[in-house]
Design an enzyme around this catalytic site. Sequence first.
Site, short mmCIF file in Angstrom:
data_model
loop_
_atom_site.label_atom_id
_atom_site.label_comp_id
_atom_site.label_asym_id
_atom_site.label_seq_id
_atom_site.Cartn_x
_atom_site.Cartn_y
_atom_site.Cartn_z
N GLU A 194 -6.36 -0.79 -7.23
CA GLU A 194 -5.44 0.04 -8.02
C GLU A 194 -4.47 -0.90 -8.73
O GLU A 194 -3.82 -1.73 -8.09
CB GLU A 194 -4.65 0.99 -7.11
CG GLU A 194 -5.51 2.06 -6.47
CD GLU A 194 -4.76 2.88 -5.41
OE1 GLU A 194 -5.10 4.04 -5.23
OE2 GLU A 194 -3.85 2.34 -4.76
N HIS A 239 -3.36 -3.28 -5.76
CA HIS A 239 -3.61 -2.79 -4.40
C HIS A 239 -5.10 -2.84 -4.08
O HIS A 239 -5.90 -2.07 -4.62
CB HIS A 239 -3.06 -1.36 -4.25
CG HIS A 239 -3.24 -0.81 -2.88
ND1 HIS A 239 -3.53 0.51 -2.62
CD2 HIS A 239 -3.19 -1.42 -1.67
CE1 HIS A 239 -3.65 0.68 -1.32
NE2 HIS A 239 -3.45 -0.48 -0.72
N SER A 266 0.82 -1.21 0.00
CA SER A 266 0.00 0.00 0.00
C SER A 266 0.85 1.26 0.00
O SER A 266 0.36 2.32 -0.38
CB SER A 266 -0.95 0.01 1.20
OG SER A 266 -0.24 -0.15 2.38
N ASN A 313 -4.26 6.25 -1.34
CA ASN A 313 -3.51 6.51 -0.10
C ASN A 313 -2.77 7.85 -0.14
O ASN A 313 -2.53 8.46 0.90
CB ASN A 313 -2.54 5.38 0.21
CG ASN A 313 -3.24 4.23 0.92
OD1 ASN A 313 -4.38 4.37 1.37
ND2 ASN A 313 -2.58 3.10 1.04
N1 CAA Z 1 -14.37 -10.46 4.46
C1 CAA Z 1 -15.55 -10.87 4.05
N2 CAA Z 1 -16.69 -10.42 4.52
C2 CAA Z 1 -16.62 -9.49 5.47
C3 CAA Z 1 -15.41 -9.00 5.95
C4 CAA Z 1 -14.26 -9.52 5.39
N3 CAA Z 1 -13.05 -9.10 5.77
N4 CAA Z 1 -15.66 -8.10 6.91
C5 CAA Z 1 -16.99 -8.03 7.03
N5 CAA Z 1 -17.55 -8.86 6.16
C6 CAA Z 1 -18.95 -9.10 5.95
C7 CAA Z 1 -19.56 -9.51 7.25
O1 CAA Z 1 -20.00 -10.84 7.13
C8 CAA Z 1 -20.69 -8.52 7.42
O2 CAA Z 1 -21.89 -9.12 7.63
P1 CAA Z 1 -22.38 -9.67 9.07
O3 CAA Z 1 -22.02 -8.63 10.09
O4 CAA Z 1 -23.85 -9.81 8.86
O5 CAA Z 1 -21.67 -10.96 9.28
C9 CAA Z 1 -20.82 -7.85 6.06
O6 CAA Z 1 -19.53 -7.91 5.50
C10 CAA Z 1 -21.28 -6.46 6.09
O7 CAA Z 1 -20.67 -5.79 7.14
P2 CAA Z 1 -21.24 -4.44 7.64
O8 CAA Z 1 -22.66 -4.55 8.03
O9 CAA Z 1 -20.26 -3.88 8.60
O10 CAA Z 1 -21.24 -3.65 6.24
P3 CAA Z 1 -21.43 -2.16 5.96
O11 CAA Z 1 -22.52 -2.02 5.00
O12 CAA Z 1 -21.49 -1.39 7.22
O13 CAA Z 1 -20.08 -1.80 5.19
C11 CAA Z 1 -17.78 -1.34 4.95
C12 CAA Z 1 -18.85 -2.09 5.74
C13 CAA Z 1 -17.77 -1.81 3.51
C14 CAA Z 1 -16.46 -1.68 5.62
C15 CAA Z 1 -18.13 0.18 4.97
O14 CAA Z 1 -18.29 0.61 6.29
C16 CAA Z 1 -17.06 0.99 4.31
O15 CAA Z 1 -17.02 1.16 3.10
N6 CAA Z 1 -16.14 1.54 5.12
C17 CAA Z 1 -14.97 2.27 4.60
C18 CAA Z 1 -13.85 1.30 4.44
C19 CAA Z 1 -12.65 1.92 3.80
O16 CAA Z 1 -12.56 3.12 3.56
N7 CAA Z 1 -11.67 1.07 3.51
C20 CAA Z 1 -10.42 1.51 2.95
C21 CAA Z 1 -9.40 1.51 4.02
S1 CAA Z 1 -7.89 2.20 3.48
C22 CAA Z 1 -7.10 0.92 2.79
O17 CAA Z 1 -7.49 -0.22 2.81
C23 CAA Z 1 -5.85 1.30 2.12
C24 CAA Z 1 -4.64 0.78 2.73
O18 CAA Z 1 -3.73 0.52 1.98
C25 CAA Z 1 -4.45 0.70 4.21
#
Ligand code: CAA
Length: 284
Positions: A154, A142, A121, A192
């Site tokens: 990405e 990514h 990342s 990022n």
């Molecule tokens: N794998 C598979 N399924 C998953 C999971 C995973 N790792 N994590 C959660 N789930 C599933 C779960 O089963 C969950 O359902 P249950 O709770 O019923 O079991 C389901 O996903 C839905 O979970 P939520 O109800 O929490 O879903 P939501 O609609 O609230 O969305 C989210 C969750 C997609 C994370 C949303 O909150 C979101 O888009 N958040 C922002 C995340 C973001 O910005 N990510 C980028 C981070 S930065 C990055 O990654 C860059 C880096 O290099 C560090």
Amino acid sequence: MAKEIRKVGVVGLGAMGAGIAQLCVEAGVDTVGREVSMDLAEQASGRMGHFLTRKVEKGQLQQDARDAAFARLSLTTDLADLAGCDLVIEAIVEELAPKQELFAELERTCAADAVLATNTSALSVTEIAAATSVPARVVGMHFFNPAPLMPLVEIIRAELSSDEAFDTAFAFAEKLGKHPIRCHDTPGFVVNRVLIPLLNDCIRVLDEARVSVEDLDAGMKYGAGWPMGPCELVDLVGIDVHVHASEALYEKTREPRMAAPPRLVAMRNAGLLGRKSGRGFYSY
Ligand code: CAA
């Protein structure tokens, strides 16, 4: 031209690697997951099995499709088992030296036309590729956390990536049902480069504006339309991961906003790593 991918290797089955492997088996591709111990590999496959089962329970996946997907995953500790893979995606620790060592080893193990991708990342894909004798086959793929849920990938072109490797990675991300975007290998790539300093600004605002964690999160959710607040997001990503990425970007760009705020560094040093440690800005 993109190459057909029949078998994929995923090296490192932490949160990102396990999520990527889950996507691959769900897309119908035989997948070899490699970890340093069978114990860690089995823990990862347990988490994947759990998320696949949740999809069945929620009516998003048929039971037989779930079982077929899960059966496409094989686990190993031996890199030699990746020999037949058309594409290997690396998701190990975010340190340059171990990644370079791994890519040099993958080059010896895999077929000459296999594409080697890194999920880094914040490190340079070009520097990782430099550890191989044929850097043309190395690209960045990514994914975002949580990989099974976030649509973006990405696709990063390093200085010497070939068109074939780049197009193959792009087409494979589409096969996984993702929305790939193309970019060049620059610090932080696209998202990022913007998100890390933005999250660091958010954490600085906590102290400057003397706003509570809950109110800052509410501010960004209800005032800026974010799906989760910045403190929730840093807890999800992992405070150690975020601090490490900030440090890597600061080292490359020397932009003050890239540097991790002292508050986050202190949390990292105290073992408050977010969701994975049970405590960060929130308790889990
Ligand atoms: N794998 C598979 N399924 C998953 C999971 C995973 N790792 N994590 C959660 N789930 C599933 C779960 O089963 C969950 O359902 P249950 O709770 O019923 O079991 C389901 O996903 C839905 O979970 P939520 O109800 O929490 O879903 P939501 O609609 O609230 O969305 C989210 C969750 C997609 C994370 C949303 O909150 C979101 O888009 N958040 C922002 C995340 C973001 O910005 N990510 C980028 C981070 S930065 C990055 O990654 C860059 C880096 O290099 C560090």
